[in-house]
Scaffold this motif. Structure first.
Motif, short mmCIF file in Angstrom:
data_model
loop_
_atom_site.label_atom_id
_atom_site.label_comp_id
_atom_site.label_asym_id
_atom_site.label_seq_id
_atom_site.Cartn_x
_atom_site.Cartn_y
_atom_site.Cartn_z
N ILE A 76 9.79 4.26 15.38
CA ILE A 76 8.50 4.60 14.79
C ILE A 76 7.99 3.36 14.09
O ILE A 76 8.66 2.82 13.21
N LEU A 77 6.84 2.89 14.53
CA LEU A 77 6.22 1.69 13.96
C LEU A 77 5.18 2.11 12.93
O LEU A 77 4.41 3.05 13.16
N GLN A 78 5.18 1.42 11.81
CA GLN A 78 4.17 1.64 10.78
C GLN A 78 3.18 0.49 10.81
O GLN A 78 3.51 -0.64 10.49
N ILE A 79 1.96 0.80 11.26
CA ILE A 79 0.91 -0.22 11.23
C ILE A 79 0.46 -0.39 9.79
O ILE A 79 0.14 0.59 9.11
N SER A 80 0.44 -1.61 9.31
CA SER A 80 0.14 -1.86 7.89
C SER A 80 -1.33 -1.61 7.59
O SER A 80 -2.20 -2.42 7.93
N VAL A 81 -1.60 -0.48 6.95
CA VAL A 81 -2.97 -0.17 6.53
C VAL A 81 -3.43 -1.15 5.45
O VAL A 81 -4.61 -1.49 5.37
N LYS A 82 -2.49 -1.66 4.68
CA LYS A 82 -2.82 -2.66 3.67
C LYS A 82 -3.38 -3.92 4.33
O LYS A 82 -4.38 -4.48 3.87
N ASP A 83 -2.76 -4.35 5.43
CA ASP A 83 -3.26 -5.52 6.16
C ASP A 83 -4.67 -5.27 6.69
O ASP A 83 -5.53 -6.16 6.67
N ILE A 84 -4.90 -4.05 7.17
CA ILE A 84 -6.22 -3.72 7.71
C ILE A 84 -7.27 -3.75 6.61
O ILE A 84 -8.39 -4.26 6.79
N LEU A 85 -6.92 -3.18 5.44
CA LEU A 85 -7.85 -3.21 4.31
C LEU A 85 -8.17 -4.65 3.91
O LEU A 85 -9.33 -4.98 3.62
N ARG A 86 -7.17 -5.49 3.87
CA ARG A 86 -7.41 -6.90 3.53
C ARG A 86 -8.33 -7.55 4.56
O ARG A 86 -9.23 -8.32 4.20
N GLU A 87 -8.11 -7.25 5.82
CA GLU A 87 -8.94 -7.83 6.87
C GLU A 87 -10.38 -7.35 6.75
O GLU A 87 -11.33 -8.14 6.87
N GLN A 100 3.64 11.25 -0.46
CA GLN A 100 3.54 11.48 0.98
C GLN A 100 2.10 11.27 1.47
O GLN A 100 1.82 11.48 2.65
N GLU A 101 1.19 10.88 0.58
CA GLU A 101 -0.20 10.68 0.98
C GLU A 101 -0.35 9.43 1.83
O GLU A 101 0.47 8.50 1.77
N ASN A 102 -1.43 9.39 2.63
CA ASN A 102 -1.73 8.19 3.40
C ASN A 102 -2.03 7.04 2.46
O ASN A 102 -2.58 7.22 1.37
N TYR A 103 -1.74 5.83 2.91
CA TYR A 103 -1.93 4.65 2.07
C TYR A 103 -3.39 4.49 1.66
O TYR A 103 -3.69 4.14 0.51
N VAL A 104 -4.32 4.77 2.59
CA VAL A 104 -5.73 4.57 2.27
C VAL A 104 -6.17 5.53 1.16
O VAL A 104 -6.98 5.16 0.29
N ASP A 105 -5.64 6.75 1.14
CA ASP A 105 -5.98 7.70 0.06
C ASP A 105 -5.42 7.21 -1.28
O ASP A 105 -6.08 7.34 -2.32
N ILE A 109 -14.71 3.20 5.86
CA ILE A 109 -13.44 2.48 5.84
C ILE A 109 -12.36 3.28 6.57
O ILE A 109 -11.56 2.71 7.32
N ARG A 110 -12.35 4.60 6.36
CA ARG A 110 -11.36 5.43 7.06
C ARG A 110 -11.55 5.31 8.57
O ARG A 110 -10.57 5.22 9.33
N ARG A 111 -12.80 5.32 9.02
CA ARG A 111 -13.08 5.21 10.46
C ARG A 111 -12.64 3.84 10.98
O ARG A 111 -12.06 3.74 12.06
N LYS A 112 -12.91 2.80 10.20
CA LYS A 112 -12.51 1.46 10.62
C LYS A 112 -10.99 1.35 10.72
O LYS A 112 -10.46 0.71 11.64
N ILE A 113 -10.29 1.95 9.78
CA ILE A 113 -8.82 1.92 9.81
C ILE A 113 -8.31 2.68 11.03
O ILE A 113 -7.41 2.22 11.74
N ARG A 121 0.67 8.49 18.94
CA ARG A 121 0.35 8.39 17.52
C ARG A 121 0.89 9.60 16.79
O ARG A 121 0.91 10.71 17.31
N LEU A 122 1.32 9.38 15.54
CA LEU A 122 1.84 10.47 14.72
C LEU A 122 0.85 10.75 13.61
O LEU A 122 0.85 10.11 12.56
N GLY A 123 -0.05 11.69 13.86
CA GLY A 123 -1.03 12.08 12.85
C GLY A 123 -1.97 10.94 12.51
O GLY A 123 -2.33 10.11 13.35
N THR A 124 -2.36 10.88 11.23
CA THR A 124 -3.30 9.84 10.77
C THR A 124 -2.62 8.86 9.81
O THR A 124 -3.28 8.17 9.05
N SER A 125 -1.29 8.82 9.87
CA SER A 125 -0.54 8.00 8.91
C SER A 125 -0.45 6.54 9.31
O SER A 125 0.08 5.73 8.56
N GLY A 126 -0.93 6.18 10.49
CA GLY A 126 -0.78 4.81 10.97
C GLY A 126 0.55 4.58 11.64
O GLY A 126 0.92 3.43 11.92
N ARG A 127 1.28 5.66 11.92
CA ARG A 127 2.58 5.53 12.58
C ARG A 127 2.45 5.79 14.08
O ARG A 127 1.68 6.64 14.51
#
Length: 997
Positions: free
Chosen positions: A97-108, A133-138, A180-184, A211-217
Motif C-alpha cells: 500500500i503506497l501513501q501518496i504524500s498529500v503534504k507534497d501536493i499541498l506544497r506544490e 484517522q482523518e485525511n491529511y488535507v482535513d 484544493i481537495r479536487r486538485k489533490i 485506490r483505497l478511498g480518498t486517503s491518497g493510498r
C-alpha cells in the motif's frame, strides 16, 4: 418441484460454462509443468545462479510456445490471461500500500510557499496525523483555521500564478477548500495512472492496482513478481528527469583552491579553538601554486595536507564537465564541505546559483564524479522530464545500454535552444535523473531539432527498461512511501498451495463419507450436489477474475462444511414428515418446503457477515469473503435444486424406498424431551464464569496484537537446521534494540517481529533493516550464504532465508484496527436489524446479539489465556477479525434455525406455553445442530492440521467459535429470548392490573 426442465438446462449450462472457465487454468498449468521439466533438463542444480538460470530457461520455453495453438484455438498466452488468479500467498510476489504524500501536493499547489501560516499548519497536521484517522488535507485545513486571520487565498499560498484561473485573493477559505481537495484528488489520480502504466509494462501477469478511498493510498498487488527490490524501486521512483547546462572544470579551479584554503583555516580553527584571520583573499602566488598542484597526481596533492584536495581521487579534465572525482565513501564529507556557508560565499556572479551533483555509479565503482550545474534564482532546470512523450530502451553507437526519448513540441523547442547554446559555447548538457547525472554529452553539430535525445550510463538492460518505463509513464506528482507491504517468496507460496490442496481433499472426503454414513442413499445425492457445488465455486471464481488466496481456500473448505447444513436441514425435516406418517412423496415435498425458511434465514445471516468482510477487509480477507459469499450462493442452489432433482427422480418410482437414514442413525435423537430452559440458570452461571475469566485475562494479560494493529515489521525466516529462538532473539535485540523471535511451524523456522524505525519510510530503511536481520542471524546460516541469498526472492528455492516479510506503518495500523472494530460492531447492528425484521419480535434480536457477544468474548479470552504457550501463531490481526466475523455468522446460522422452529411452534401450537414450545423447538433441531457442527468441526480440524502454519491461528479461532457458537445457540440465545418474553409478559400483566385498579 415445478420447472424441473428449466433447472436441469440451467444446471447443465452453468456446469459447462464453469468447466470452460477452468479449462484455461488446466491448460496453462500443464504447459508450465512442461516448462519446469525443460528447465530441469537444461540447468543442473550444482550450477551457480541455479535459481535465476532455471527461471530464465522456463521463461524462454514459455515465450517460444506462447502463441502456439494448444486446444481449440487456445494458446498458452490466452489461457494464462484467463486462468484462475492465484493470490500472493499462493504464488509469491509483493503486495504494497503506497501513501501518496498529500503534504507534497499541498506544497506544490502553494508553489513551495514560505508563508509562516502555511508551514505552521503543515507542521500541526504532521503532528495530528500520528493520533488521527482523518485525511491529511482535513487535518491541514483544521490547523489552518486555528491560525488567526490566515487566508488560503493569500497570494503567497494558493492565490498564486499557477492557480490564478481558479483561485483569486478575494475568495474565502471555505471557497478555496473544495478546489484544493479536487486538485489533490486529481494529483492522486495522476499518481494512480502513472503507477498503473509502470506496472502494465513490468511484465507481471494478473497485476491488481486500486485506490483505497480518498486517503491518497494506492494498493498494488503483483503475484508472481520475483525481483522484489526492482519492484519497490519502480513503485517509489519519482523520476525527476531534468536537463541542465553544466559548467566546465576549469571554470571552478579558482573556487576549489579558495575553498580548500578556507577549509584549512576553518578546520584549524576548530581544532585549536582560536580565532583566525579573514581568509577571503588569497595571494595570487599561492593560487598559482595550488592551481599547478591541482593538476599533479593524487599522491602529490595528498602530501600538502589539504582538506578538499586530500579527498580528491583525481582532478577533472580541462574543459570537461567533471570537476573532479572523489572516493565514494568521501562523497558525504565533500558535500558537507561544499554546503558550508563560508565555502558557498566564495562563489561569485552567476556561479553562486551553481548546483553540485554526483554522477551515476554502480557497485563496482570506487569513485564518483562531481558536476556543477548552471543554476538560477528559482533553482529550476531549463527543461524537465514532463516534456517526454515516449521513451524506449535502446543501445548507443558503441553498444552500451541507452534510453532514447522523444519530446513534445514545447520541449523540442527548448531542447533546440539548449543544444544550440551548448554547440556554440562548446559546453555540455547534463541529463539528471533524481539529482544524479546519468550523462553530460557535448553538442558539436549545432542545434538538435525534433526533440529526440538519449540517456547513456553504466546500467543493465533491465535498468534501462525500467528507466524507459518510468519516463514514458511520467513522474509521480508527489513522493510515494510504502506504508504497508507483504512479500512472499515463491517456494513458500508453493508450500501453501500444497497444504491448501491437502486440507481441501481431506475435508471433502471426510464430509462425503459422513453424509453417506448418516443419511444412506440420500447422502450420496447430497455428495453429488456438493461436488457440483465445488465445481460452481471454482468456475465462478475463474469467470469473475477473482483472486484465490489461502484464506480463500479456507473459505471454500468451510463452505463445504456449511453447505452440508442446507442438506441436513432438508433431510431432517423429511425425517420429521416420515415420523408424522406421511407417504414418501408427500414427506419429501413438505420436508423441502418446510426447510426453505430456515435455510434462507441461516444463509442470509452468514452472508451479511461475509458482505461486511468484503467491504471492510483487505487483501486475503477479501479473498476469504469472496469465496464464502460465492459458496453460500452456489450451495443454496445445489441443495435446494440439484439435490431435489436427484431425490425426486429416485423417489418417483413407488417401489424404491429412500429412508434418509441408516440402521445406525435411524432413530438417533428421536423423541427427545430434554428440559433445556429449566436448567438455564446453571448455564448462565457457566457462561458467566467463562466471560469473567475471559475479561480478567483480557484486562491483565491482554492480547498478542500483530503488526496489523500496532505497526512494525515481521519476517518469516527459515534455516537449514533447527534453531533456538531465544538465542536468536538475543542477537536481534543487539541489532535492533527491541525485537522478538518465535518458532513458526517447524523447528527450523522462526517469526521475527520488530518496531525498529517503524515510523520511517523509504527503501533505504527497508534495506537497512534487512541487512541488520541478516547480520543477527548469519551465524545460524550455512557457511557461504550471502545477503542476496538470504533476502526474499533469493530465498531460497535452496531452502533458507526470508520466506515472507510484512511491514505495516503505524498510521495504517491504526486505520486497520479502527476498521476492524467497526466491522464487528457493524455486523452486530446489521444482524440485530435483520432478525428484528425477519421475526418481528425484538426478543429474538436480543437473544441472538447477546449470544454473539458471549461467543466473541470467550474466543478473545481463549486467545488471551493461551497465546503465550500455544505452539502456533496466535496474533490478533486482520485474519483473526475475519475469524471473529465468521464465528458471528456461524453462531447466528445455528441460532436462527432454532428461532425459526420456535416461531413455527408458536404459530402451530398457540395453546402451548412459551417454555414448552421453546423446549420442543430445541429438541427437534438438536439432530441438525449437532450434525452440522460436527461436520464443520471435522472440516476445520482438517484445515488446522493439514492447512499450513500461516492459517493455523485463524482455524483455531474458528474451531473455538464453532464449539462456543453451538453451545450459545442452545444455552444462551434461546434462554435469553425466553426470559425477555417473560419480562415483557410480566410488564404487560402489571400494566393491565394498574388499569383495572
Amino acid at each position: 418441484m415445478q420447472n424441473k426442465g428449466i433447472v436441469k438446462v440451467f444446471a447443465v449450462l452453468f456446469a459447462l460454462v464453469c468447466i470452460y472457465q477452468l479449462s484455461f487454468t488446466f491448460i496453462a498449468g500443464s504447459i508450465e509443468e512442461k516448462a519446469e521439466e525443460f528447465a530441469e533438463q537444461k540447468v543442473s542444480e550444482s550450477t551457480d545462479n541455479y535459481v535465476i538460470l532455471r527461471e530464465r530457461a522456463e521463461q524462454r520455453y514459455l515465450d517460444s510456445i506462447g502463441n502456439e495453438e494448444v486446444f481449440l484455438g487456445i494458446t498458452y498466452n490466452s489461457a494464462k490471461d484467463k486462468e484462475l488468479n492465484k493470490g500472493l500467498d499462493l504464488k509469491g510476489g509483493i503486495n504494497v500500500i503506497l501513501q501518496i504524500s498529500v503534504k507534497d501536493i499541498l506544497r506544490e499547489l502553494a508553489n513551495n510557499s514560505k508563508d509562516p501560516a502555511f508551514n505552521q499548519a503543515l507542521a500541526k497536521a504532521d503532528e495530528a496525523r500520528t493520533n488521527s484517522q482523518e485525511n491529511y488535507v482535513d487535518l491541514f485545513f483544521d490547523a489552518f483555521e486555528d491560525i488567526p486571520d490566515a487566508r488560503l487565498a493569500s497570494p503567497d499560498i494558493f492565490a498564486n500564478k499557477n492557480l490564478s484561473d481558479e483561485i483569486n485573493f478575494e475568495m474565502s477559505n471555505d471557497e478555496v477548500k473544495p478546489i484544493i481537495r479536487r486538485k489533490i484528488d486529481e494529483s492522486v489520480t495522476s499518481a494512480f495512472e502513472v503507477l498503473r502504466k509502470r506496472i502494465d509494462k513490468f511484465g507481471v501477469t494478473q497485476p491488481n492496482i486500486q485506490r483505497l478511498g480518498t486517503s491518497g493510498r494506492i494498493l498494488v498487488e503483483l503475484p508472481g513478481a520475483k525481483e522484489i527490490e526492482r519492484v519497490q524501486d519502480l513503485l517509489q521512483s519519482t523520476a525527476q528527469l531534468e536537463f541542465w547546462h553544466v559548467y566546465k572544470s576549469n571554470e571552478f579551479q579558482n573556487f576549489f583552491v579558495q575553498a580548500n584554503e578556507v577549509l584549512k583555516q576553518e578546520l584549524a580553527s576548530q581544532d585549536s579553538n582560536e580565532q583566525t584571520a579573514d581568509t577571503a583573499a588569497v595571494e595570487k602566488d599561492e593560487i598559482d601554486a595550488l592551481l599547478e598542484s591541482a593538476n599533479d597526481t593524487t599522491a602529490q596533492v595528498a602530501e600538502q595536507n589539504n582538506p578538499l584536495f586530500d579527498l580528491m581521487a583525481s582532478p577533472g579534465f580541462q574543459g570537461g564537465p567533471v570537476l573532479a572525482t572523489f572516493n565514494i565513501e568521501d562523497t558525504a564529507k565533500v558535500r558537507q564541505y561544499l554546503n558550508m556557508p563560508q565555502v558557498r560565499n566564495l562563489l561569485q556572479g552567476e556561479q553562486r546559483y551553481a548546483k553540485f551533483v554526483w554522477g551515476i555509479t554502480d557497485e563496482d565503482d570506487d569513485a564518483a564524479a562531481l558536476y556543477a550545474l548552471v543554476g538560477n534564482r528559482q533553482n529550476q532546470p531549463p527543461l524537465s522530464g514532463s516534456v517526454i512523450t515516449d521513451a524506449t530502451q535502446a543501445y548507443d553507437q558503441v553498444g552500451r545500454v541507452a534510453v532514447t526519448m522523444q519530446m513534445n513540441g514545447k520541449g523540442a523547442k527548448t531542447w533546440e535552444e539548449m543544444t544550440g547554446y551548448a554547440s556554440e559555447n562548446q559546453s555540455q548538457i547534463a541529463i539528471v535523473l533524481d539529482n544524479i547525472v546519468y550523462s553530460a554529452p557535448g553538442v558539436s553539430s549545432g542545434p538538435i531539432s525534433g526533440g529526440r535525445s538519449e540517456i547513456t550510463g553504466d546500467f543493465s538492460i533491465t535498468e534501462g527498461q525500467d528507466l524507459a518505463n518510468v519516463l514514458r509513464a511520467g513522474k509521480l506528482p508527489a513522493s510515494a512511501d510504502i506504508v504497508q507491504s507483504e512479500i512472499v517468496g515463491p517456494s513458500l507460496g508453493q508450500e501453501a498451495i500444497d497444504s491448501g490442496i491437502n486440507s481441501f481433499v481431506i475435508a471433502l472426503l471426510l464430509v462425503l463419507v459422513w453424509m453417506i454414513f448418516y443419511y444412506g442413499k440420500a447422502g450420496i445425492f447430497a455428495d453429488i450436489a456438493l461436488v457440483v457445488n465445488i465445481l460452481f465455486i471454482f468456475g465462478v471464481l475463474a469467470g469473475l477474475g477473482a483472486v484465490l488466496t489461502l484464506p480463500g481456500i479456507a473459505g471454500i473448505v468451510l463452505t463445504i462444511g456449511m453447505s452440508v447444513d442446507a442438506n441436513v436441514l432438508i433431510f431432517e425435516r423429511i425425517r420429521e414428515e416420515y415420523a408424522k406418517g406421511k407417504v414418501q412423496k408427500d414427506a419429501i415435498r413438505d420436508g423441502f418446503n418446510n426447510a426453505l425458511s430456515s435455510i434462507l434465514d441461516a444463509n442470509i445471516t452468514t452472508g451479511l457477515t461475509g458482505l461486511i468482510l468484503l467491504v471492510l477487509g483487505t487483501g486475503p480477507i477479501k479473498g476469504f469473503a469472496t469465496t464464502l459469499l460465492i459458496g453460500i450462493a452456489t450451495s443454496l442452489f445445489t441443495a435446494i435444486f440439484i439435490t431435489r432433482l436427484f431425490i425426486d427422480n429416485y423417489a418417483k418410482n413407488p417401489n424404491k424406498s429412500l429412508e434418509f437414514s441408516t440402521g445406525v442413525t435411524k432413530n438417533l435423537f428421536a423423541n427427545l424431551t430434554i428440559p433445556f430452559l429449566q436448567r438455564r440458570k446453571t448455564f448462565y452461571i457457566v457462561s458467566g464464569i467463562f466471560i469473567l475469566v475471559s475479561l480478567g485475562s483480557l484486562f491483565t494479560q491482554g492480547l498478542n496484537q500483530g503488526v496489523d494493529f500496532v505497526g512494525g515489521r515481521s519476517y518469516t525466516v527459515r534455516f537449514a537446521q533447527p534453531v533456538n529462538p531465544g538465542e536468536i532473539q538475543d542477537d536481534l535485540i543487539a541489532e535492533f534494540g527491541s525485537a522478538s523471535a518465535k518458532t513458526f511451524g517447524t523447528a527450523n523456522q522462526i517469526k521475527v517481529t520488530t518496531k525498529y524505525r517503524v515510523e520511517e519510510e523509504g527503501s533505504e530503511v527497508d534495506e537497512e533493516i534487512s541487512q541488520k536481520l541478516f547480520n543477527a542471524v548469519s551465524a545460524y546460516l550455512p557457511e557461504g550464504t550471502t545477503y542476496d541469498d538470504f533476502t526474499v526472492g533469493g530465498e531460497g528455492e535452496r531452502g533458507i532465508g526470508i520466506m515472507q516479510s510484512i511491514k505495516v506503518g503505524p498510521s495504517i495500523a491504526d486505520d486497520i484496527k479502527q476498521a476492524s472494530i467497526w466491522a464487528v460492531l457493524g455486523s452486530l447492528l446489521v444482524i440485530f436489524l435483520y432478525i428484528l425484521l425477519r421475526f418481528r419480535k425484538y426478543q429474538f434480536s436480543v437473544g441472538a446479539v447477546v449470544a454473539v457477544i458471549h461467543d466473541v468474548l470467550i474466543v478473545l479470552g481463549v486467545f488471551s489465556l493461551t497465546y503465550k504457550f500455544m505452539p502456533f501463531n496466535m496474533e490478533i490481526d486482520q485474519a483473526f477479525i475475519a475469524a471473529i466475523l465468521t464465528v458471528v455468522g456461524y453462531s447466528l446460522n445455528d441460532t436462527v434455525v432454532i428461532f425459526d422452529r420456535i416461531r413455527e411452534f408458536f404459530n402451530e401450537h398457540p395453546s402451548w406455553t412459551k417454555r414448552d414450545a421453546i423446549n420442543a423447538a430445541i429438541n427437534s433441531t438438536i439432530s441438525r445442530t449437532l450434525n452440522t457442527s460436527l461436520t464443520t468441526l471435522v472440516v476445520l480440524l482438517a484445515i488446522f492440521v493439514f492447512g499450513g502454519e500461516s492459517i493455523r491461528g485463524f482455524m483455531f479461532a474458528l474451531i473455538i467459535g464453532v464449539i462456543v457458537g453451538t453451545y450459545s445457540s442452545i444455552f444462551v440465545a434461546t434462554p435469553i429470548t425466553y426470559d425477555t418474553f417473560n419480562k415483557e409478559s410480566k410488564r404487560r400483566k402489571l400494566k393491565e392490573k394498574e388499569v383495572v385498579a
